[in-house]
Write an enzyme that holds these catalytic residues in place. Structure first.
Site, PDB file in Angstrom:
ATOM      1  N   CYS A 192      19.400 -12.512   4.518  1.00  0.00           N
ATOM      2  CA  CYS A 192      18.320 -13.225   5.227  1.00  0.00           C
ATOM      3  C   CYS A 192      17.076 -12.362   5.408  1.00  0.00           C
ATOM      4  O   CYS A 192      15.995 -12.885   5.679  1.00  0.00           O
ATOM      5  CB  CYS A 192      18.806 -13.727   6.576  1.00  0.00           C
ATOM      6  SG  CYS A 192      20.166 -14.899   6.432  1.00  0.00           S
TER       7      CYS A 192
ATOM      8  N   HIS B 193      12.494 -15.212  10.898  1.00  0.00           N
ATOM      9  CA  HIS B 193      13.584 -15.811  10.122  1.00  0.00           C
ATOM     10  C   HIS B 193      14.140 -16.970  10.954  1.00  0.00           C
ATOM     11  O   HIS B 193      14.363 -16.840  12.153  1.00  0.00           O
ATOM     12  CB  HIS B 193      14.662 -14.761   9.864  1.00  0.00           C
ATOM     13  CG  HIS B 193      15.918 -15.334   9.292  1.00  0.00           C
ATOM     14  ND1 HIS B 193      15.906 -16.222   8.243  1.00  0.00           N
ATOM     15  CD2 HIS B 193      17.224 -15.164   9.625  1.00  0.00           C
ATOM     16  CE1 HIS B 193      17.150 -16.565   7.949  1.00  0.00           C
ATOM     17  NE2 HIS B 193      17.967 -15.948   8.780  1.00  0.00           N
TER      18      HIS B 193
ATOM     19  N   ASN C  76      19.073 -22.731   8.398  1.00  0.00           N
ATOM     20  CA  ASN C  76      18.904 -21.343   7.968  1.00  0.00           C
ATOM     21  C   ASN C  76      18.927 -21.308   6.436  1.00  0.00           C
ATOM     22  O   ASN C  76      19.972 -21.526   5.831  1.00  0.00           O
ATOM     23  CB  ASN C  76      20.031 -20.496   8.559  1.00  0.00           C
ATOM     24  CG  ASN C  76      19.917 -19.025   8.202  1.00  0.00           C
ATOM     25  OD1 ASN C  76      19.144 -18.643   7.321  1.00  0.00           O
ATOM     26  ND2 ASN C  76      20.693 -18.195   8.871  1.00  0.00           N
TER      27      ASN C  76
HETATM   28  N1  ACO Z   1      30.504 -27.939  16.719  1.00  0.00           N
HETATM   29  C1  ACO Z   1      31.173 -27.933  17.879  1.00  0.00           C
HETATM   30  N2  ACO Z   1      31.704 -26.814  18.388  1.00  0.00           N
HETATM   31  C2  ACO Z   1      31.555 -25.677  17.707  1.00  0.00           C
HETATM   32  C3  ACO Z   1      30.862 -25.611  16.480  1.00  0.00           C
HETATM   33  C4  ACO Z   1      30.321 -26.811  15.996  1.00  0.00           C
HETATM   34  N3  ACO Z   1      29.618 -26.889  14.830  1.00  0.00           N
HETATM   35  N4  ACO Z   1      30.864 -24.341  16.037  1.00  0.00           N
HETATM   36  C5  ACO Z   1      31.535 -23.615  16.934  1.00  0.00           C
HETATM   37  N5  ACO Z   1      31.957 -24.426  17.938  1.00  0.00           N
HETATM   38  C6  ACO Z   1      32.735 -24.082  19.135  1.00  0.00           C
HETATM   39  C7  ACO Z   1      33.517 -22.797  18.954  1.00  0.00           C
HETATM   40  O1  ACO Z   1      34.738 -23.063  18.318  1.00  0.00           O
HETATM   41  C8  ACO Z   1      33.701 -22.352  20.395  1.00  0.00           C
HETATM   42  O2  ACO Z   1      34.747 -23.097  20.957  1.00  0.00           O
HETATM   43  P1  ACO Z   1      35.796 -22.388  21.954  1.00  0.00           P
HETATM   44  O3  ACO Z   1      34.960 -21.931  23.110  1.00  0.00           O
HETATM   45  O4  ACO Z   1      36.756 -23.489  22.257  1.00  0.00           O
HETATM   46  O5  ACO Z   1      36.372 -21.265  21.153  1.00  0.00           O
HETATM   47  C9  ACO Z   1      32.409 -22.808  21.071  1.00  0.00           C
HETATM   48  O6  ACO Z   1      31.827 -23.806  20.208  1.00  0.00           O
HETATM   49  C10 ACO Z   1      31.412 -21.676  21.251  1.00  0.00           C
HETATM   50  O7  ACO Z   1      31.277 -21.000  20.022  1.00  0.00           O
HETATM   51  P2  ACO Z   1      30.354 -19.747  19.882  1.00  0.00           P
HETATM   52  O8  ACO Z   1      30.472 -19.183  18.503  1.00  0.00           O
HETATM   53  O9  ACO Z   1      30.614 -18.835  21.036  1.00  0.00           O
HETATM   54  O10 ACO Z   1      28.921 -20.431  20.066  1.00  0.00           O
HETATM   55  P3  ACO Z   1      27.526 -19.752  20.179  1.00  0.00           P
HETATM   56  O11 ACO Z   1      26.853 -20.231  21.378  1.00  0.00           O
HETATM   57  O12 ACO Z   1      27.594 -18.263  19.952  1.00  0.00           O
HETATM   58  O13 ACO Z   1      26.739 -20.373  18.925  1.00  0.00           O
HETATM   59  C11 ACO Z   1      26.093 -19.836  16.666  1.00  0.00           C
HETATM   60  C12 ACO Z   1      27.238 -20.189  17.617  1.00  0.00           C
HETATM   61  C13 ACO Z   1      25.174 -21.010  16.596  1.00  0.00           C
HETATM   62  C14 ACO Z   1      26.693 -19.544  15.294  1.00  0.00           C
HETATM   63  C15 ACO Z   1      25.336 -18.607  17.175  1.00  0.00           C
HETATM   64  O14 ACO Z   1      26.246 -17.616  17.564  1.00  0.00           O
HETATM   65  C16 ACO Z   1      24.384 -18.040  16.173  1.00  0.00           C
HETATM   66  O15 ACO Z   1      23.389 -18.628  15.836  1.00  0.00           O
HETATM   67  N6  ACO Z   1      24.619 -16.788  15.710  1.00  0.00           N
HETATM   68  C17 ACO Z   1      23.705 -16.084  14.853  1.00  0.00           C
HETATM   69  C18 ACO Z   1      23.625 -16.625  13.472  1.00  0.00           C
HETATM   70  C19 ACO Z   1      22.505 -15.901  12.730  1.00  0.00           C
HETATM   71  O16 ACO Z   1      21.515 -15.525  13.277  1.00  0.00           O
HETATM   72  N7  ACO Z   1      22.643 -15.642  11.500  1.00  0.00           N
HETATM   73  C20 ACO Z   1      21.522 -14.931  10.867  1.00  0.00           C
HETATM   74  C21 ACO Z   1      21.872 -14.266   9.776  1.00  0.00           C
HETATM   75  S1  ACO Z   1      22.546 -15.348   8.583  1.00  0.00           S
HETATM   76  C22 ACO Z   1      22.601 -14.447   7.109  1.00  0.00           C
HETATM   77  O17 ACO Z   1      22.272 -13.318   7.018  1.00  0.00           O
HETATM   78  C23 ACO Z   1      23.183 -15.131   5.942  1.00  0.00           C
END
Ligand code: ACO
Length: 323
Positions: free
Chosen positions: A114, A250, A280
């Site tokens: 990214c 990004h 993304n």
């Molecule tokens: N729908 C419903 N529930 C979901 C989903 C979904 N699509 N995805 C995850 N959940 C659930 C999880 O299972 C978890 O459930 P649990 O509490 O029962 O275990 C709950 O939601 C919370 O999950 P988290 O992963 O803690 O959610 P978070 O608030 O951290 O959000 C996210 C997740 C959106 C992925 C976030 O962490 C994020 O954006 N991270 C950074 C991603 C990023 O910046 N990537 C950039 C680089 S990408 C690259 O280089 C290719």
């Protein structure tokens, strides 16, 4: 007199197929509300069957050439930032070169996930400052829909396909921060974070693989490292947050974008946001956001822009440029 790498043209291309969050509701235990509230994403584009990264890149490049009033053979070098090249080799960049009909110059890919477009801009800047190229076509292009695990709701809802292209041209500047063009860059990586964001396959393992991510961990690093790299690049110019017209981050997650803007002391009214429409798109996200910002009349000649990105590696960096 100082040589500057100045933006001469910009363009983008998004595949026709738009996939709303409801598409995932039918297939996975997820909801539009969850996706919007946790990521800010409302829809994304997916490439058609058979449509490849170099196809998207070529269309974006043609749009940038048209805006610049240039033809393919006016370009000395082509850099494509991508992690989803069509083939193991040749590079996506040489495939774009062939498709554009550029019969001179040189072309190569950069892979910093990214952060790829920021790394590509910094390399294009170095080529121009060292006199190795006068005009560089810098493209970010991806088909991340090809490396999704469609059973993993934590990742497959977040990514999309697309391409953006910028043409940089060597121009004389006064050597001050009032010059148009790239004013500073900052690049970083730390391979000890390999396991929090990676694709579990590749040529040497004889599989394509799918994206794996520890979202929470990546999120934590993103907010800290993006603000840090933007501060470092700005410090190299002697300019501060108040001087910035537009932060072009990004586009991974609206919450990362908001937290980073806050750390930088820049209001959201000075941040270009496209994550709701594109998801993304990895290395394509910054040139897409720049191109949308220009076409919507937000980014204007003379504006000071900070572009910052982080991705797998981890690799992260930023570029300060005057449009
Ligand atoms: N729908 C419903 N529930 C979901 C989903 C979904 N699509 N995805 C995850 N959940 C659930 C999880 O299972 C978890 O459930 P649990 O509490 O029962 O275990 C709950 O939601 C919370 O999950 P988290 O992963 O803690 O959610 P978070 O608030 O951290 O959000 C996210 C997740 C959106 C992925 C976030 O962490 C994020 O954006 N991270 C950074 C991603 C990023 O910046 N990537 C950039 C680089 S990408 C690259 O280089 C290719």
């Amino acid at each position: 007199m100082t040589i500057r790498a100045v933006v001469k043209g910009i363009g983008h291309y998004l595949p026709e197929r738009v996939v709303p969050n409801s598409w995932f509701e039918d297939r996975l235990d997820t909801s539009n509300d969850w996706i919007v509230s946790r990521s800010g994403i409302e829809r994304r584009h997916f490439a058609a069957e058979g449509q490849t990264t170099s196809d998207l890149a070529t269309r974006a490049a043609n749009n940038a050439l048209e805006m610049a009033g240039l033809s393919a053979n006016d370009i000395d070098a082509i850099i494509v930032a991508t992690s989803t090249a069509d083939l193991t080799f040749p590079s996506a960049a040489t495939m774009v070169q062939g498709a554009l009909g550029n019969t001179r110059g040189f072309a190569f890919d950069i892979q910093a996930v990214c952060a790829g477009f920021v790394f590509a801009l910094a390399n294009a800047n170095a080529l121009i400052l060292s006199g190795q190229a006068q005009r560089v076509l810098v493209i970010g292009a991806e088909t991340f829909s090809r490396i999704m695990d469609w059973t993993d709701r934590g990742t497959c809802v977040l990514f999309g396909d697309g391409a953006g292209a910028v043409i940089l041209e060597a121009q004389d500047g006064a050597g001050t921060t009032a010059d148009r063009g790239i004013l500073a860059t900052d690049l970083n990586s730390d391979g000890s974070y390999r396991d929090i964001l990676y694709v579990d396959g590749g040529v040497s393992t004889q599989s394509t693989g799918v994206l794996r991510m520890e979202g929470k961990e990546v999120f934590r690093h993103a907010v800290e490292k993006l603000a840090d790299t933007a501060h470092k690049a700005l410090a190299k110019t002697g300019l501060g947050s108040d001087d910035v017209n537009w932060v072009v981050p990004h586009q991974a997650n609206i919450r990362i974008i908001q937290s980073t803007a806050k750390k930088l002391g820049v209001g959201m009214d000075r941040v270009i946001v496209t994550v709701q429409d594109h998801g993304n798109t990895s290395a394509a996200s910054i040139p897409l956001a720049l191109s949308v910002g220009v076409s919507e009349g937000k980014i204007k000649p003379g504006d000071l822009i900070v572009a910052e990105a982080i991705g797998g590696g981890l690799a992260w960096g930023s570029v300060v440029l005057r449009w």
